[in-house]
Design a protein around this motif. Structure first.
Motif, PDB file in Angstrom:
ATOM      1  N   ASP A 155      -7.153   8.525 -13.094  1.00 14.58           N
ATOM      2  CA  ASP A 155      -6.495   7.665 -12.113  1.00 14.58           C
ATOM      3  C   ASP A 155      -4.995   7.919 -12.159  1.00 14.58           C
ATOM      4  N   THR A 156      -4.458   8.544 -11.137  1.00 11.32           N
ATOM      5  CA  THR A 156      -3.040   8.880 -11.095  1.00 11.32           C
ATOM      6  C   THR A 156      -2.233   7.693 -10.595  1.00 11.32           C
ATOM      7  N   PRO A 157      -1.126   7.347 -11.276  1.00  5.55           N
ATOM      8  CA  PRO A 157      -0.265   6.281 -10.755  1.00  5.55           C
ATOM      9  C   PRO A 157       0.231   6.615  -9.349  1.00  5.55           C
ATOM     10  N   ALA A 158       0.623   5.600  -8.622  1.00  3.72           N
ATOM     11  CA  ALA A 158       1.055   5.759  -7.230  1.00  3.72           C
ATOM     12  C   ALA A 158       2.198   6.763  -7.116  1.00  3.72           C
ATOM     13  N   SER A 159       2.199   7.516  -6.031  1.00  2.00           N
ATOM     14  CA  SER A 159       3.233   8.525  -5.797  1.00  2.00           C
ATOM     15  C   SER A 159       3.280   8.866  -4.315  1.00  2.00           C
ATOM     16  N   CYS A 160       4.464   9.225  -3.842  1.00  3.69           N
ATOM     17  CA  CYS A 160       4.623   9.738  -2.477  1.00  3.69           C
ATOM     18  C   CYS A 160       5.112  11.179  -2.511  1.00  3.69           C
ATOM     19  N   TYR A 161       4.865  11.853  -3.605  1.00  3.61           N
ATOM     20  CA  TYR A 161       5.285  13.240  -3.759  1.00  3.61           C
ATOM     21  C   TYR A 161       4.765  14.085  -2.595  1.00  3.61           C
ATOM     22  N   ASN A 162       5.657  14.875  -2.018  1.00  4.67           N
ATOM     23  CA  ASN A 162       5.332  15.799  -0.921  1.00  4.67           C
ATOM     24  C   ASN A 162       5.046  15.120   0.413  1.00  4.67           C
ATOM     25  N   THR A 163       5.358  13.842   0.558  1.00  4.08           N
ATOM     26  CA  THR A 163       5.213  13.220   1.874  1.00  4.08           C
ATOM     27  C   THR A 163       6.478  13.475   2.692  1.00  4.08           C
ATOM     28  N   ALA A 164       6.377  13.309   3.996  1.00  2.00           N
ATOM     29  CA  ALA A 164       7.524  13.507   4.879  1.00  2.00           C
ATOM     30  C   ALA A 164       8.495  12.331   4.763  1.00  2.00           C
ATOM     31  N   VAL A 165       9.741  12.565   5.161  1.00  4.02           N
ATOM     32  CA  VAL A 165      10.744  11.500   5.160  1.00  4.02           C
ATOM     33  C   VAL A 165      10.264  10.357   6.047  1.00  4.02           C
ATOM     34  N   ASN A 166      10.398   9.143   5.541  1.00  2.00           N
ATOM     35  CA  ASN A 166       9.962   7.910   6.201  1.00  2.00           C
ATOM     36  C   ASN A 166       8.445   7.780   6.303  1.00  2.00           C
ATOM     37  N   ALA A 167       7.705   8.619   5.556  1.00  2.32           N
ATOM     38  CA  ALA A 167       6.242   8.535   5.591  1.00  2.32           C
ATOM     39  C   ALA A 167       5.668   7.862   4.349  1.00  2.32           C
ATOM     40  N   CYS A 168       6.529   7.411   3.442  1.00  2.44           N
ATOM     41  CA  CYS A 168       6.049   6.722   2.240  1.00  2.44           C
ATOM     42  C   CYS A 168       5.914   5.240   2.573  1.00  2.44           C
ATOM     43  N   PRO A 169       4.700   4.708   2.621  1.00  3.20           N
ATOM     44  CA  PRO A 169       4.517   3.315   3.045  1.00  3.20           C
ATOM     45  C   PRO A 169       4.988   2.312   1.995  1.00  3.20           C
ATOM     46  N   TYR A 170       5.351   1.132   2.468  1.00  2.40           N
ATOM     47  CA  TYR A 170       5.816   0.082   1.558  1.00  2.40           C
ATOM     48  C   TYR A 170       4.771  -0.235   0.498  1.00  2.40           C
ATOM     49  N   THR A 171       3.500  -0.220   0.863  1.00  2.00           N
ATOM     50  CA  THR A 171       2.454  -0.557  -0.109  1.00  2.00           C
ATOM     51  C   THR A 171       2.472   0.406  -1.295  1.00  2.00           C
ATOM     52  N   THR A 172       2.737   1.684  -1.035  1.00  2.00           N
ATOM     53  CA  THR A 172       2.794   2.663  -2.120  1.00  2.00           C
ATOM     54  C   THR A 172       4.073   2.501  -2.925  1.00  2.00           C
ATOM     55  N   ILE A 173       5.185   2.237  -2.247  1.00  2.00           N
ATOM     56  CA  ILE A 173       6.451   1.995  -2.947  1.00  2.00           C
ATOM     57  C   ILE A 173       6.307   0.783  -3.862  1.00  2.00           C
ATOM     58  N   LEU A 174       5.711  -0.280  -3.346  1.00  2.00           N
ATOM     59  CA  LEU A 174       5.493  -1.482  -4.152  1.00  2.00           C
ATOM     60  C   LEU A 174       4.617  -1.169  -5.358  1.00  2.00           C
ATOM     61  N   GLU A 175       3.571  -0.390  -5.159  1.00  2.00           N
ATOM     62  CA  GLU A 175       2.677  -0.047  -6.265  1.00  2.00           C
ATOM     63  C   GLU A 175       3.405   0.781  -7.325  1.00  2.00           C
ATOM     64  N   MET A 176       4.295   1.688  -6.896  1.00  2.00           N
ATOM     65  CA  MET A 176       5.058   2.484  -7.861  1.00  2.00           C
ATOM     66  C   MET A 176       5.934   1.581  -8.733  1.00  2.00           C
ATOM     67  N   ILE A 177       6.585   0.604  -8.108  1.00  2.00           N
ATOM     68  CA  ILE A 177       7.435  -0.319  -8.863  1.00  2.00           C
ATOM     69  C   ILE A 177       6.575  -1.195  -9.774  1.00  2.00           C
ATOM     70  N   GLN A 178       5.453  -1.672  -9.264  1.00  2.00           N
ATOM     71  CA  GLN A 178       4.557  -2.496 -10.078  1.00  2.00           C
ATOM     72  C   GLN A 178       4.018  -1.720 -11.274  1.00  2.00           C
ATOM     73  N   ASP A 179       3.731  -0.431 -11.094  1.00  2.00           N
ATOM     74  CA  ASP A 179       3.277   0.396 -12.213  1.00  2.00           C
ATOM     75  C   ASP A 179       4.317   0.407 -13.332  1.00  2.00           C
ATOM     76  N   GLY A 180       5.599   0.495 -12.960  1.00  2.00           N
ATOM     77  CA  GLY A 180       6.654   0.519 -13.965  1.00  2.00           C
ATOM     78  C   GLY A 180       6.885  -0.823 -14.628  1.00  2.00           C
ATOM     79  N   VAL A 181       6.701  -1.898 -13.877  1.00  2.00           N
ATOM     80  CA  VAL A 181       6.956  -3.237 -14.423  1.00  2.00           C
ATOM     81  C   VAL A 181       5.734  -3.779 -15.160  1.00  2.00           C
ATOM     82  N   PHE A 182       4.578  -3.737 -14.515  1.00  2.00           N
ATOM     83  CA  PHE A 182       3.377  -4.341 -15.097  1.00  2.00           C
ATOM     84  C   PHE A 182       2.490  -3.346 -15.832  1.00  2.00           C
ATOM     85  N   GLY A 183       2.732  -2.053 -15.636  1.00  2.00           N
ATOM     86  CA  GLY A 183       1.922  -1.035 -16.282  1.00  2.00           C
ATOM     87  C   GLY A 183       0.868  -0.489 -15.343  1.00  2.00           C
ATOM     88  N   HIS A 184       0.302   0.641 -15.738  1.00  2.00           N
ATOM     89  CA  HIS A 184      -0.743   1.291 -14.945  1.00  2.00           C
ATOM     90  C   HIS A 184      -2.007   1.353 -15.774  1.00  2.00           C
TER      91      HIS A 184
END
Length: 202
Positions: free
Chosen positions: A70-99
């Motif tokens: 199970d890979t933590p959330a990432s927007c690697y290789n997506t286009a500019v402005n194509a990273c959705p808020y839900t994924t950004i939120l999950e990336m931050i949550q992974d760092g704060v609450f753990g994965h």
């Protein structure tokens, strides 16, 4: 505007989404937004399309270690402005609450390390970066010896604690309501407790 190594930048919506996700997640964990922002800036400079660090083992804005298939959330290789808020939120949550991978132990976030280290923010930052604290009296120490094998290994980035601390005591970029942190005299400001409510850690 945040730029990555590939020359692309965060789009305006993505940059706003990073700050909003930090605010929502830090408030939910009852830790200062500035701590989360400093760690994100240290790990990925806030670039939503950050590459995979540690030989491909770390992912996302918080460069969370992959613990299983199970890979933590990432927007690697997506286009500019194509990273959705839900994924950004999950990336931050992974760092704060753990994965938590489905078949492996959780990679702890900073919200785990703060109470474990009694609110000592510097030790919590070291634990987040290395997965353990090799020497509580020398937080720059990242070299240890495995007592079972006698082999020496390196864990984490030597200057990580001081780098994050320097970011926290610098300019308040992007989060004007967040106080500058005193890492020595106010460690308990960063620990969630029963009296904490959403927004109290701003």
């Amino acid at each position: 505007m945040v730029a990555g190594n590939d020359g692309t930048v965060d789009g305006p919506d993505e940059a706003d989404d990073v700050l909003n996700a930090i605010a929502v997640t830090a408030d939910a964990a009852c830790i200062h937004r500035q701590l989360v922002l400093a760690m994100v800036m240290q790990e990925s400079v806030g670039f939503v399309r950050a590459g995979h660090g540690d030989g491909g083992a770390s992912n996302g804005l918080a460069q969370v270690q992959q613990t299983s298939s199970d890979t933590p959330a990432s927007c690697y290789n997506t286009a500019v402005n194509a990273c959705p808020y839900t994924t950004i939120l999950e990336m931050i949550q992974d760092g704060v609450f753990g994965h938590a991978g489905s078949t492996s132990p959780q990679t702890p976030g900073i919200a785990y390390w703060l109470p474990v280290e009694g609110g000592d923010i510097a030790r919590a930052i070291r634990g987040y970066n290395t997965g353990s604290i090799i020497d509580a009296n020398d937080l720059a120490k990242i070299v240890a010896t495995d007592p079972r094998t006698g082999k020496t290994y390196f864990a984490g980035t030597q200057a990580y604690v001081s780098d994050v601390a320097n970011r926290m005591t610098g300019a308040r970029v992007g989060l004007p309501q967040t106080p500058t942190c005193n890492l020595v005299t106010t460690p308990n400001d960063y620990v969630a407790d029963a009296s904490c409510s959403a927004g109290a850690a701003q």
